[in-house]
Enzyme design. Structure first.
Site, PDB file in Angstrom:
ATOM      1  N   TYR A 121       0.838  -1.201   0.000  1.00  0.00           N
ATOM      2  CA  TYR A 121       0.000   0.000   0.000  1.00  0.00           C
ATOM      3  C   TYR A 121       0.872   1.250   0.000  1.00  0.00           C
ATOM      4  O   TYR A 121       0.666   2.165  -0.805  1.00  0.00           O
ATOM      5  CB  TYR A 121      -0.904  -0.006   1.234  1.00  0.00           C
ATOM      6  N   LYS A 145       0.982   3.722  -3.223  1.00  0.00           N
ATOM      7  CA  LYS A 145       0.423   5.063  -3.046  1.00  0.00           C
ATOM      8  C   LYS A 145       1.477   6.137  -3.319  1.00  0.00           C
ATOM      9  O   LYS A 145       1.148   7.222  -3.801  1.00  0.00           O
ATOM     10  CB  LYS A 145      -0.180   5.217  -1.648  1.00  0.00           C
TER      11      LYS A 145
END
Length: 266
Positions: A150, A154
């Site tokens: 993640y 991101k």
């Protein structure tokens, strides 16, 4: 608030729940015509019905899925003025996360944005206007303990949004990177001990994220920070990276202790 969104054609991916649903509702309230996309067809239908929008369920990450969504949205709206690349995934794990988890995070959190931009840019640049909204998360500015896929993906989403803005701002493209910390969604509920320790206390409702985006559109700001304190964390990370990393490592140690204590209590 003067957003200029009335009558505009808007697409929101991952709009069946959470932040995406709140974005769809906010755009509709501003008078926009909204296409509601989600993998969950029932959820997309329900949100579209509630806001008077157009449901377009499907996968907004694969090349075929993005192409189908853009084609359906253009057919329904005539043209796309705003595209919100909101759908996201947050697999847990570190360097040991499975290849599948890494691939899914990269596909959904980064390549979905790239694939949409590839299809949207020719029309937007010819017209001299268009708006791309990337739901990035504060993890893209900072990091996310407990989920390397993640955090890394991101960062990639933020980098692509920055690249779009730097490359095409003079040609009428407006780009917004929406970077909240904790938001009370299913993703936060599923984020495990790290998410609970880092995000739960300051978590906001999805509607607060949508409101922050509308303010960002009105002010034409790239970074949209529903948690204003993130600006200070981001500045500290850049100015004193070792000190910032020491602080993050202390948080990781606290999480480790919390997990250990819970394990002993069971």
């Amino acid at each position: 608030m003067s957003t200029g969104l009335a009558g505009q054609g808007v697409v929101v991916t991952g709009a069946g729940h959470g932040i995406g649903a709140a974005l769809a509702e906010a755009f509709a309230a501003e008078g926009a015509r909204v296409v509601v996309n989600d993998l969950d067809a029932d959820a997309a239908e329900q949100v579209a019905t509630r806001i008077g929008g157009i449901p377009a369920p499907g996968d907004a990450a694969t090349a075929e899925g993005v192409a189908a969504l853009v084609a359906a949205a253009r057919s329904a709206l005539g043209r796309i003025d705003v595209y919100c690349a909101n759908a996201g995934v947050a697999p847990t794990g570190g360097a040991d996360a499975s290849p599948g988890a890494w691939a899914t995070a990269w596909d959904v959190n980064v390549m979905a944005h790239v694939r949409a931009a590839e299809l949207l840019l020719p029309d937007w640049l010819e017209r001299g206007e268009g708006r791309f909204v990337a739901t990035v998360s504060a993890a893209g500015l900072l990091t996310m303990l407990g989920s390397a896929p993640y955090a890394v993906s991101k960062h990639g989403a933020l980098a692509f949004a920055e690249w779009l803005a730097a490359s095409y701002r003079h040609r009428g493209l407006r780009v917004h990177a929406v970077c909240p910390q904790g938001v009370r969604t299913r993703m936060l509920a599923d984020s495990g001990p790290a998410g609970e320790a880092l995000l739960a206390r300051s978590a906001v409702e999805p509607a607060a994220v949508a409101e922050a985006l509308l303010r960002g559109i009105e002010a034409e700001t790239f970074l949209v920070l529903p948690h204003p304190e993130v600006a200070g964390y981001y500045a500290a990370r850049a100015a004193e990276p070792d000190r910032w990393l020491d602080g993050m490592n202390r948080l990781q140690q606290n999480i480790d202790r919390h997990v250990g204590e819970k394990g002993r209590a069971q």
